[in-house]
Scaffold this active site. Sequence first.
Site, mmCIF file in Angstrom:
data_model
loop_
_atom_site.group_PDB
_atom_site.id
_atom_site.type_symbol
_atom_site.label_atom_id
_atom_site.label_comp_id
_atom_site.label_asym_id
_atom_site.label_seq_id
_atom_site.Cartn_x
_atom_site.Cartn_y
_atom_site.Cartn_z
ATOM 1 N N THR A 12 0.825 -1.215 0.000
ATOM 2 C CA THR A 12 0.000 0.000 0.000
ATOM 3 C C THR A 12 0.853 1.257 0.000
ATOM 4 O OG1 THR A 12 -1.794 -1.148 1.116
ATOM 5 C CG2 THR A 12 -1.773 1.232 1.347
ATOM 6 N N SER A 56 1.813 -7.376 -0.910
ATOM 7 C CA SER A 56 2.616 -8.351 -0.164
ATOM 8 C C SER A 56 2.002 -9.742 -0.174
ATOM 9 C CB SER A 56 2.874 -7.868 1.256
ATOM 10 O OG SER A 56 1.693 -7.892 2.022
ATOM 11 N N THR A 89 1.796 -4.500 4.228
ATOM 12 C CA THR A 89 1.673 -4.882 5.639
ATOM 13 C C THR A 89 1.057 -6.270 5.844
ATOM 14 O OG1 THR A 89 -0.487 -3.805 5.853
ATOM 15 C CG2 THR A 89 1.468 -2.477 6.380
ATOM 16 N N ASP A 90 0.390 -6.794 4.794
ATOM 17 C CA ASP A 90 -0.307 -8.084 4.981
ATOM 18 C C ASP A 90 0.641 -9.215 5.381
ATOM 19 O OD1 ASP A 90 -2.691 -6.875 4.398
ATOM 20 O OD2 ASP A 90 -2.816 -7.609 2.336
HETATM 21 N N1 ASP Z 1 -2.733 -5.290 0.814
HETATM 22 C C1 ASP Z 1 -1.589 -4.483 1.135
HETATM 23 C C2 ASP Z 1 -0.318 -5.308 1.009
HETATM 24 O O1 ASP Z 1 0.006 -6.024 1.908
HETATM 25 C C3 ASP Z 1 -1.737 -3.940 2.494
HETATM 26 C C4 ASP Z 1 -0.672 -2.963 2.893
HETATM 27 O O2 ASP Z 1 0.378 -2.811 2.322
HETATM 28 O O3 ASP Z 1 -0.931 -2.299 3.912
HETATM 29 O O4 ASP Z 1 0.329 -5.217 0.014
#
Ligand code: ASP
Length: 323
Positions: A12, A56, A89-90
């Site tokens: 993200t 991710s 973050t995932d």
């Molecule tokens: N869906 C995103 C990812 O993990 C979430 C994020 O980056 O916060 O790529």
Amino acid sequence: MKKIVAITTGGTIAMKLDLKTGGLVPAVSGEDLLAAVPALKNIAEVEVIEQSNVPSGHITPQMMFDLSKKIDELAKSNDVDGFVVTHGTDTLEETAYMLDLTLHTDKPVCVTGAMRGASDTSWDGPGNILAAVKTAACDDAVGQGVLVVLNDVIHAAGEVTKTHSVNTDTFQSPWWGPVGHVYFDKVVFRRKSICRQKIQPERLVPDVYLIKSVAGLDDFLFKCLIDKKVGGIVVEAFGCGNVPLGVRDGIFEACKAGIPVVLTTRVHAGRVAQVYSYKGSAGEMYPHGIILAGELTGQKARLKLMLALGLTKDTEKLRRLFA
Ligand code: ASP
């Protein structure tokens, strides 16, 4: 001035709203991401390497393993003092933990990301990058292992987990708390995670699966995995290591078939232990060959098993690695 290498992988933090689809999509290059943080020039000399630009959820354990090798290679240079990895973050906690287990370098490695995209009014990317670079450039971060830095809070890779699907304060280390904080003028560490470990095989064994215990679950998934002769199975048990009878059957069948089975808990903190001896408890299943994963979450135990299987398939040796 210290030199920090920033390796961008996507997430993200590097996404913007796509007007056609109405959702966030990868859109910001590594260079542009770092250019959004002009204050970095007062902290460190930052070199950017764009490794990938993917969500991710598309990052595989092999990509994490390769990233570890790349960081170790770059760390050989005396010019480089530390690293920042930007990541979705995932699966951020998984990459951070894989790096923590496998890296040879003692130089600081800080993994960061963002919960809001670059087209959002409240984009938390630049602040998180600044905090991560400050931490990576801080003398006290040397030897602390891989750190997760978001929201001005520093966590140990082995302890941290994502706890909220959208809130910017999502990363927490349940029952342990952070190891430090990032202030506007200084980085403060208040403790060190002392249970860190190294597992450094030549290659990892990728076909390790995770099964979560739920009330009444049967052995169907185990049968499929045994049929497929997978490398290993991680089971998230209830409480301190108890599973439904169907899962117990599946675990015994897998152990008999020579597939290592690691037991973790689906509870967010605490370890699996031989408290009970009734059917389906850790105490009853231990003599049949299960490996207890201590306080690790299922997703981290899975990565650890992939690495450990690169060294040994022996149950007692695996038990020692997980002890
Ligand atoms: N869906 C995103 C990812 O993990 C979430 C994020 O980056 O916060 O790529």
